[in-house]
Design a protein around this motif. Sequence first.
Motif, PDB file in Angstrom:
ATOM      1  N   LYS A  95      36.802  34.942  33.072  1.00  0.00           N
ATOM      2  CA  LYS A  95      36.396  35.808  31.858  1.00  0.00           C
ATOM      3  C   LYS A  95      35.980  37.307  31.685  1.00  0.00           C
ATOM      4  CE  LYS A  95      34.090  31.092  30.865  1.00  0.00           C
ATOM      5  NZ  LYS A  95      33.925  30.335  31.690  1.00  0.00           N
ATOM      6  N   CYS A  96      35.524  37.412  32.890  1.00  0.00           N
ATOM      7  CA  CYS A  96      34.745  38.747  32.603  1.00  0.00           C
ATOM      8  C   CYS A  96      35.702  40.178  33.471  1.00  0.00           C
ATOM      9  CB  CYS A  96      33.614  38.838  34.013  1.00  0.00           C
ATOM     10  SG  CYS A  96      32.628  37.405  32.725  1.00  0.00           S
ATOM     11  N   TYR A  97      35.559  41.342  33.164  1.00  0.00           N
ATOM     12  CA  TYR A  97      37.085  42.225  33.278  1.00  0.00           C
ATOM     13  C   TYR A  97      36.077  43.272  33.487  1.00  0.00           C
ATOM     14  CZ  TYR A  97      40.262  45.700  33.229  1.00  0.00           C
ATOM     15  OH  TYR A  97      41.221  46.774  33.097  1.00  0.00           O
ATOM     16  N   ARG A  98      36.261  44.756  34.284  1.00  0.00           N
ATOM     17  CA  ARG A  98      36.182  45.415  34.452  1.00  0.00           C
ATOM     18  C   ARG A  98      36.851  46.450  35.561  1.00  0.00           C
ATOM     19  NH1 ARG A  98      32.646  42.896  32.767  1.00  0.00           N
ATOM     20  NH2 ARG A  98      30.089  43.609  33.352  1.00  0.00           N
ATOM     21  N   LEU A  99      37.074  47.690  34.671  1.00  0.00           N
ATOM     22  CA  LEU A  99      38.054  48.325  35.859  1.00  0.00           C
ATOM     23  C   LEU A  99      37.503  49.791  36.072  1.00  0.00           C
ATOM     24  CD1 LEU A  99      41.035  49.036  35.924  1.00  0.00           C
ATOM     25  CD2 LEU A  99      40.929  50.359  33.584  1.00  0.00           C
ATOM     26  N   LEU A 100      37.758  49.729  37.183  1.00  0.00           N
ATOM     27  CA  LEU A 100      36.161  51.346  37.461  1.00  0.00           C
ATOM     28  C   LEU A 100      37.407  52.001  38.028  1.00  0.00           C
ATOM     29  CD1 LEU A 100      34.006  51.875  39.437  1.00  0.00           C
ATOM     30  CD2 LEU A 100      33.771  51.198  41.389  1.00  0.00           C
ATOM     31  N   LEU A 138      35.752  44.756  49.903  1.00  0.00           N
ATOM     32  CA  LEU A 138      35.588  43.576  48.119  1.00  0.00           C
ATOM     33  C   LEU A 138      36.187  42.069  49.156  1.00  0.00           C
ATOM     34  CD1 LEU A 138      37.844  46.469  46.350  1.00  0.00           C
ATOM     35  CD2 LEU A 138      35.418  44.978  46.214  1.00  0.00           C
ATOM     36  N   ALA A 139      37.154  42.079  49.641  1.00  0.00           N
ATOM     37  CA  ALA A 139      37.388  41.271  50.776  1.00  0.00           C
ATOM     38  C   ALA A 139      36.397  40.361  50.988  1.00  0.00           C
ATOM     39  CB  ALA A 139      38.358  41.278  51.754  1.00  0.00           C
ATOM     40  N   GLU A 140      35.546  41.320  51.468  1.00  0.00           N
ATOM     41  CA  GLU A 140      33.962  39.928  52.046  1.00  0.00           C
ATOM     42  C   GLU A 140      33.082  39.428  50.382  1.00  0.00           C
ATOM     43  OE1 GLU A 140      32.795  42.402  55.813  1.00  0.00           O
ATOM     44  OE2 GLU A 140      31.780  42.844  54.274  1.00  0.00           O
ATOM     45  N   LEU A 141      33.593  40.295  50.335  1.00  0.00           N
ATOM     46  CA  LEU A 141      32.317  39.634  48.649  1.00  0.00           C
ATOM     47  C   LEU A 141      33.574  38.915  48.136  1.00  0.00           C
ATOM     48  CD1 LEU A 141      31.798  42.787  46.250  1.00  0.00           C
ATOM     49  CD2 LEU A 141      30.344  41.526  47.097  1.00  0.00           C
ATOM     50  N   ARG A 142      34.638  38.543  48.246  1.00  0.00           N
ATOM     51  CA  ARG A 142      35.123  37.350  48.087  1.00  0.00           C
ATOM     52  C   ARG A 142      35.046  36.047  48.754  1.00  0.00           C
ATOM     53  NH1 ARG A 142      41.124  38.388  46.196  1.00  0.00           N
ATOM     54  NH2 ARG A 142      41.605  36.872  45.347  1.00  0.00           N
ATOM     55  N   ARG A 143      34.071  36.284  49.392  1.00  0.00           N
ATOM     56  CA  ARG A 143      33.371  35.485  50.164  1.00  0.00           C
ATOM     57  C   ARG A 143      32.454  34.660  50.630  1.00  0.00           C
ATOM     58  NH1 ARG A 143      37.041  38.059  55.377  1.00  0.00           N
ATOM     59  NH2 ARG A 143      34.724  37.479  56.082  1.00  0.00           N
ATOM     60  N   ILE A 156      25.192  33.447  51.722  1.00  0.00           N
ATOM     61  CA  ILE A 156      26.642  33.464  51.097  1.00  0.00           C
ATOM     62  C   ILE A 156      26.573  33.177  50.198  1.00  0.00           C
ATOM     63  CG2 ILE A 156      29.313  32.128  50.667  1.00  0.00           C
ATOM     64  CD1 ILE A 156      29.003  33.463  53.734  1.00  0.00           C
ATOM     65  N   VAL A 157      27.133  34.215  48.387  1.00  0.00           N
ATOM     66  CA  VAL A 157      26.304  33.667  47.664  1.00  0.00           C
ATOM     67  C   VAL A 157      27.384  33.597  46.621  1.00  0.00           C
ATOM     68  CG1 VAL A 157      24.645  36.183  48.032  1.00  0.00           C
ATOM     69  CG2 VAL A 157      27.699  36.537  46.845  1.00  0.00           C
ATOM     70  N   PRO A 158      27.545  32.967  45.542  1.00  0.00           N
ATOM     71  CA  PRO A 158      28.887  33.082  44.691  1.00  0.00           C
ATOM     72  C   PRO A 158      29.796  34.095  44.210  1.00  0.00           C
ATOM     73  CG  PRO A 158      26.518  31.627  43.171  1.00  0.00           C
ATOM     74  CD  PRO A 158      25.845  32.609  44.610  1.00  0.00           C
ATOM     75  N   ASP A 159      31.001  33.547  44.376  1.00  0.00           N
ATOM     76  CA  ASP A 159      31.460  34.666  44.278  1.00  0.00           C
ATOM     77  C   ASP A 159      32.380  34.696  43.079  1.00  0.00           C
ATOM     78  OD1 ASP A 159      33.989  32.885  44.430  1.00  0.00           O
ATOM     79  OD2 ASP A 159      33.694  32.414  46.571  1.00  0.00           O
ATOM     80  N   GLY A 160      32.095  33.863  42.584  1.00  0.00           N
ATOM     81  CA  GLY A 160      32.522  34.208  41.034  1.00  0.00           C
ATOM     82  C   GLY A 160      34.114  34.111  40.647  1.00  0.00           C
ATOM     83  N   GLY A 161      35.054  33.856  41.686  1.00  0.00           N
ATOM     84  CA  GLY A 161      36.265  33.527  41.628  1.00  0.00           C
ATOM     85  C   GLY A 161      36.644  35.188  41.854  1.00  0.00           C
ATOM     86  N   ALA A 201      29.459  38.608  39.332  1.00  0.00           N
ATOM     87  CA  ALA A 201      30.418  38.886  40.111  1.00  0.00           C
ATOM     88  C   ALA A 201      31.310  40.589  39.852  1.00  0.00           C
ATOM     89  CB  ALA A 201      31.865  37.731  40.682  1.00  0.00           C
ATOM     90  N   VAL A 202      31.977  40.673  38.860  1.00  0.00           N
ATOM     91  CA  VAL A 202      32.660  42.122  38.834  1.00  0.00           C
ATOM     92  C   VAL A 202      31.498  43.070  38.658  1.00  0.00           C
ATOM     93  CG1 VAL A 202      34.259  40.773  36.832  1.00  0.00           C
ATOM     94  CG2 VAL A 202      32.648  40.884  36.093  1.00  0.00           C
ATOM     95  N   ASN A 203      30.099  43.249  37.874  1.00  0.00           N
ATOM     96  CA  ASN A 203      29.116  44.118  38.113  1.00  0.00           C
ATOM     97  C   ASN A 203      28.552  44.474  39.802  1.00  0.00           C
ATOM     98  OD1 ASN A 203      29.011  45.009  35.747  1.00  0.00           O
ATOM     99  ND2 ASN A 203      27.295  43.182  34.906  1.00  0.00           N
ATOM    100  N   ARG A 204      29.149  42.932  40.821  1.00  0.00           N
ATOM    101  CA  ARG A 204      27.932  42.989  41.874  1.00  0.00           C
ATOM    102  C   ARG A 204      29.132  43.871  43.158  1.00  0.00           C
ATOM    103  NH1 ARG A 204      25.849  38.284  44.087  1.00  0.00           N
ATOM    104  NH2 ARG A 204      27.998  37.049  44.068  1.00  0.00           N
ATOM    105  N   ALA A 205      30.561  43.565  42.711  1.00  0.00           N
ATOM    106  CA  ALA A 205      31.661  44.699  42.864  1.00  0.00           C
ATOM    107  C   ALA A 205      31.346  46.368  42.881  1.00  0.00           C
ATOM    108  CB  ALA A 205      32.748  43.854  42.631  1.00  0.00           C
ATOM    109  N   VAL A 206      31.330  46.489  41.331  1.00  0.00           N
ATOM    110  CA  VAL A 206      31.093  48.191  41.363  1.00  0.00           C
ATOM    111  C   VAL A 206      29.668  48.319  42.027  1.00  0.00           C
ATOM    112  CG1 VAL A 206      30.523  49.801  39.133  1.00  0.00           C
ATOM    113  CG2 VAL A 206      32.208  47.507  38.811  1.00  0.00           C
ATOM    114  N   VAL A 207      28.396  48.130  42.056  1.00  0.00           N
ATOM    115  CA  VAL A 207      27.765  48.246  42.522  1.00  0.00           C
ATOM    116  C   VAL A 207      27.635  48.788  44.385  1.00  0.00           C
ATOM    117  CG1 VAL A 207      25.048  47.693  42.942  1.00  0.00           C
ATOM    118  CG2 VAL A 207      25.562  47.366  40.348  1.00  0.00           C
TER     119      VAL A 207
END
Length: 416
Positions: free
Chosen positions: A29-34, A58-63, A80-85, A157-163
């Motif tokens: 549902k959620c999109y970011r382009l950094l 990013l590979a770690e965040l996905r886990r 382990i936090v929810p990865d949000g897919g 999940a998308v915001n956390r990737a950016v931060v």
Amino acid sequence: MSGAARTGDQPADRIQDGIYFRKGQTPGKCYRLLLINIRSGTRPNEARAAIAAIWTLLAELRRGIVRDLRPLEAGDPEVIVPDGGLTCLLGFGARLFNPSLHVPRLVATDLRPPELVSLRPNGVGTPFLNLPWAGEEQRRPGEADLALQFIAETELAVNRAVVEIWKLIDDQDLPLDFVTMHAGFSRNDRRSWIDFHDGLNNLESSQRRGAIEVVLADPAWMKGGTYMGVLRVSVDLAVWRSLPREHQEILVGRNKLTGCPLEEIERGRNGELSLKFMPGCPFGEPLTPAQQAAFRDPPRPGDPLVQLSHIHRSNHNRGAPDTDANNRVFRQGYEFLETLADGKPCLGLHFVSFQRQLARLTNLLRLNGWLRDVNFGGATNPRAGEPAPIQFLSVVAGGLYAVPPNNDPFPGAEIF
Ligand code: HEM
């Protein structure tokens, strides 16, 4: 990071995750382009190490692994936090290959795919013609050395990737600068801000790989990858809403409420228009495969005005998607709403498409009879009673990106 799958007898693809072209996949549902630039003065091996560090993070965040929550002392739990897919995709912009912006040179100039160019306001490099850039005050950067696309089910999940990337750059003093971030959200009503359904015809899943996968080794490092076009298109709803419903339907080529394809427009004695939609549509549920195909991909209409609608201008041939002349693209856009400026919402479609050649997208926007001579659809010289040409779209940001196939330590690593 790969969700590669075998399709029929074809060997498994190497297309990066984040393109939801495989059967049964639906984008989150959620999109970011950094967008990120590599500092001038950075050496190729330093750039490579910095991108590899981001890709590992990013590979770690996905886990579900977050760096600052890693166990440090004996007895610390594993968090382990929810990865949000979360899915992550890495693209390279034309800027990366520009030796005047990167001293010393980061990547050999001849490794730039020939079609990967910077977008310009006019002249060579402008894909738009009748899709103008927004005014300076609304315009945002759309190009950078690196584009990272994040898609997930949650905003977190998308915001956390950016931060997390920002924290990594800060901690390790990586030679990277954030340029901007574009956000988008998906709609569960499957419509767009102009109220019509969107994404009704977005290639059948069996046709998608052929439309997006690069098959030519030109350059060799892109074989098996794809190209991404991004156009953040602002929609002037006041202009759109000033049109009567019939005119909107003529411009789109579908019924506003049902999505049924427009087939023919009858003209009365006084020039009044009467719209004829596909007979039998809307079909009762469940649709037969033939009804589904006709609804999604209506045959080329005989009526010249219907031929000029958005859906028929942007898809002329309705033939095999891997045939160049058909200019088929796989759309994966998101809606956006930004600030309220001057008492008006700034909103639109963050158009994203994937295609095996960028010419498929730029042709669609540049060719006569396609979208070249209009802002959205309709006749350029309308007869009495027909919708007048309207301008309600403008481009806030745009960029073209090479999206190399999966590789270690990150897609496209071999060019540094
Ligand atoms: C950036 C330029 C754009 C391009 C290249 C483009 C391209 C396309 C394509 C290829 C289709 C599928 C046509 C078919 O096969 O039936 C389509 C359909 C559609 N587009 Fe666009 N489009 C653009 C901008 C927009 C914008 C800004 C909006 C709305 C604000 C929009 C709304 C629609 C709608 C409502 C449909 C019909 C539903 C569907 O078939 O999915 N498009 N467009």
